[in-house]
Scaffold this active site. Structure first.
Site, PDB file in Angstrom:
ATOM      1  N   LYS A   1       4.914   4.508  -1.364  1.00 19.95           N
ATOM      2  CA  LYS A   1       5.112   5.825  -1.966  1.00 19.95           C
ATOM      3  C   LYS A   1       6.407   6.475  -1.496  1.00 19.95           C
ATOM      4  O   LYS A   1       6.959   7.347  -2.179  1.00 19.95           O
ATOM      5  CB  LYS A   1       3.910   6.729  -1.643  1.00 19.95           C
ATOM      6  CG  LYS A   1       2.621   6.271  -2.318  1.00 19.95           C
ATOM      7  CD  LYS A   1       1.404   7.032  -1.809  1.00 19.95           C
ATOM      8  CE  LYS A   1       0.132   6.470  -2.428  1.00 19.95           C
ATOM      9  NZ  LYS A   1      -1.101   7.038  -1.839  1.00 19.95           N
TER      10      LYS A   1
ATOM     11  N   GLY B   1       0.806  -1.206   0.000  1.00 19.93           N
ATOM     12  CA  GLY B   1       0.000   0.000   0.000  1.00 19.93           C
ATOM     13  C   GLY B   1       0.840   1.257   0.000  1.00 19.93           C
ATOM     14  O   GLY B   1       1.978   1.282  -0.489  1.00 19.93           O
ATOM     15  N   SER B   2       0.321   2.320   0.582  1.00 19.32           N
ATOM     16  CA  SER B   2       0.899   3.653   0.399  1.00 19.32           C
ATOM     17  C   SER B   2       2.253   3.863   1.058  1.00 19.32           C
ATOM     18  O   SER B   2       2.910   4.877   0.780  1.00 19.32           O
ATOM     19  CB  SER B   2      -0.095   4.714   0.882  1.00 19.32           C
ATOM     20  OG  SER B   2      -1.242   4.728   0.052  1.00 19.32           O
ATOM     21  N   VAL B   3       2.681   2.968   1.947  1.00 22.01           N
ATOM     22  CA  VAL B   3       4.052   3.091   2.458  1.00 22.01           C
ATOM     23  C   VAL B   3       5.045   2.993   1.302  1.00 22.01           C
ATOM     24  O   VAL B   3       6.138   3.582   1.329  1.00 22.01           O
ATOM     25  CB  VAL B   3       4.324   2.005   3.525  1.00 22.01           C
ATOM     26  CG1 VAL B   3       5.801   1.998   3.930  1.00 22.01           C
ATOM     27  CG2 VAL B   3       3.467   2.244   4.755  1.00 22.01           C
TER      28      VAL B   3
END
Length: 568
Positions: free
Chosen positions: A289, A285-287
């Site tokens: 990014k 997920g967004s980690v």
């Protein structure tokens, strides 16, 4: 009479004159009993010498069937109630088979053997003198049992040892050759009742003790992290949870906490023996990014001055991708993209980088590759093969879908940003401990630069905006310290339907942000009571990180977090 005497004389000549050695050897073999001299298994301790897995005294019960066959039933009736996992019939069968040696039970505590001996001796007093004593042909030999003085602490990491003295899981299995040493053996002559003959010939091959292992884990911090993730798993009704903490000074792993866990001092099912921090993979997920932005910053494609007009949705190869919140057109800075965790903004930024170059950065950050810990059962994660991905694959991977990793891989990737752009493979075994007390350092793996120091500093500033006002994880703030972090909420594939219907929520961060000492990563698998990396993982990060900063006396730097605009 002369004829009979001549037969005796001939036999005597044959025994003493013609072939005395072979008969003597046969007689010795018939009256010789082997004894195994078990090697002492090396201890596993934490970084401060706190014992995690040690060997305690115990015995193996053996029998000489030529001595026990006539009293097998009586002995089995005494032994079977006290030896778990061994039935009456199995004991009788072992004590009546051919041969002079058999094992009846392994790793019996001294207390249990004392009870058995006392009962046998008591019954011997009531037996007729004409009957064979029950203890005849029954023996013991040293057979240490593995114990875990601190119970569940690091149980998934340390693992367990089986009844045969071999490691079954975790480091007990992975380091079994070092830990187990080499058994010795002894051969003794015994009399007709099976007792050792004093001063008789015997041979002894001494055992060689195993090598111990000193881990990088901190037992106190590990205990706290295990309790804290247990609370979160129960609060949010998740399937499981993991916390990993790395000391950025040495890249040593201080915590690898999992829940559910198990007590290695009690019987446990094989399915519970896994170490999810290394064996379970999921889409981060967004980690993710953090890595995407570090690559873009290093390539000069974004900077703190980058501004984007971010729509509410974005179409890539006829697939529409949205953010986790509904919005119209937003004017976001690149820090705002991270602070708001915008999938659309991340895709727009990532499309500037050629796919092959993006794949190269991901591999340098350790994705799709083993961590180097050589932990049994470790998964290297899954990354789309090759470097000719479609635009849709690149877009998905940029915001943390379409590839999978384990918790230690994600922690190490974020640690590279915290460490000024230098990736150092994590370390779990600090030293090996020789049987004579010598300390043998375990060498660290070589580091490599993955992004520039300037790129890492810019991404760190972006991450500080995540825990600041307007970010997605204000719950991760630690009073007095600058904190950099990133939330993650990712869909997971449910194997039951091969479809997306589960979730993983996470938070990764480091502190102090302006002089990083520790990085901590928290992940919850499939929470069903709410869903969000900020309010679920953030508080766990805050508490574990605060404990580490206090224990290792890391003072605040005194600097205030800069105010970074999120919109323009």
């Amino acid at each position: 009479m002369a004829f009979v005497l001549s037969l005796f004389a001939g036999r005597l000549i044959l025994l003493q004159g013609v072939d005395p050695d072979s008969y003597a050897l046969a007689a010795t073999k018939e009256n010789t009993k082997p004894f195994v001299l078990h090697a002492s298994r090396g201890d596993i301790v934490d970084r401060n010498g706190v014992p995690l897995s040690v060997s305690d005294d115990a015995v193996a019960i053996t029998a000489d069937p030529s001595q026990t066959s006539k009293v097998a039933g009586d002995l089995a009736a005494i032994l079977s109630p006290k030896l778990s996992g061994t039935s009456y019939d199995q004991l009788v069968q072992a004590m009546t088979k051919k041969g002079r040696f058999t094992y009846l039970a392994h790793q019996v505590s001294p207390q249990t053997w004392s009870q058995i001996s006392a009962e046998i001796k008591a019954q011997n007093k009531d037996r007729s003198k004409a009957k064979q004593p029950l203890l005849a042909g029954l023996y013991t030999e040293a057979d240490p049992i593995r114990s875990h003085p601190n119970g569940t602490i690091a149980a998934n990491v340390v693992g367990v040892v089986g009844a045969e003295g071999q490691g079954l899981s975790g480091l007990e299995y992975g380091l079994n050759d070092k830990l187990s040493g080499t058994d010795g053996k002894a051969m003794y002559e015994v009399d007709a009742k099976g007792n050792k003959i004093p001063n008789a010939d015997h041979t002894v091959e001494e055992p060689k003790s195993g090598t111990g292992a000193q881990l990088t884990l901190d037992a106190d911090l590990e205990w706290f992290a295990e309790k804290r993730i247990e609370q979160a798993v129960k609060q949010y009704k998740a399937e499981s949870g993991t916390v990993v903490t790395i000391d950025l000074k040495t890249n040593e792993i201080l915590t690898m906490a999992n829940y559910p866990t198990f007590d290695p001092n009690k019987p446990v099912k094989a399915a519970a023996l896994k170490n999810p921090a290394l064996e379970q993979v999921y889409e981060p997920g967004s980690v993710q990014k953090v890595v995407t932005m570090a690559a873009l910053a290093d390539a000069g494609l974004i900077s703190m001055d980058t501004k984007l007009q971010v729509p509410g949705s974005y179409t890539v190869q006829r697939r529409t991708i949205k953010d986790h919140f509904d919005h119209g057109l937003l004017n976001l800075t690149i820090s705002g993209v991270i602070a708001k965790s915008s999938n659309v903004g991340t895709i727009m930024a990532a499309q500037q980088m050629p796919i092959q170059q993006f794949v190269h950065y991901l591999k340098n950050f350790g994705f799709g590759e083993p961590t180097g810990l050589n932990f049994p059962g470790e998964s290297r994660g899954l990354m789309p093969p090759g470097d000719e991905w479609s635009e849709l694959t690149r877009s998905n991977v940029a915001f943390g879908q379409g590839l999978s990793a384990n918790a230690v891989q994600m922690t190490a990737a974020v640690a590279a940003v915290a460490n000024g752009g230098v990736y150092t493979p994590p370390k779990l075994v600090k030293n090996y401990l020789g049987p004579n007390g010598q300390v043998i350092p375990n060498p660290s793996a070589p580091s490599r630069r993955v992004v520039s120091e300037n790129a890492a500093r810019e991404v760190s500033l972006m991450m500080e905006s995540v825990v600041s006002k307007g970010g997605t994880a204000t719950q991760a703030q630690i009073p007095g310290y600058r904190v950099a972090g990133k939330t993650g909420t990712a869909q997971e594939v449910d194997s039951a339907c091969s479809c997306y219907r589960k979730w993983a929520t996470s938070f990764a961060g480091f502190a102090p942000a302006d002089n990083p000492r520790f990085v901590t990563y928290v992940v919850l698998q499939n929470p069903t009571n709410g869903r969000g990396g900020g309010f679920q993982g953030g508080p766990v990060f805050r508490d574990v990180m605060s404990y580490a900063l206090q224990k290792y006396a890391v003072p605040p730097t005194g600097a205030k977090s800069p105010v970074t605009p999120l919109t323009w």
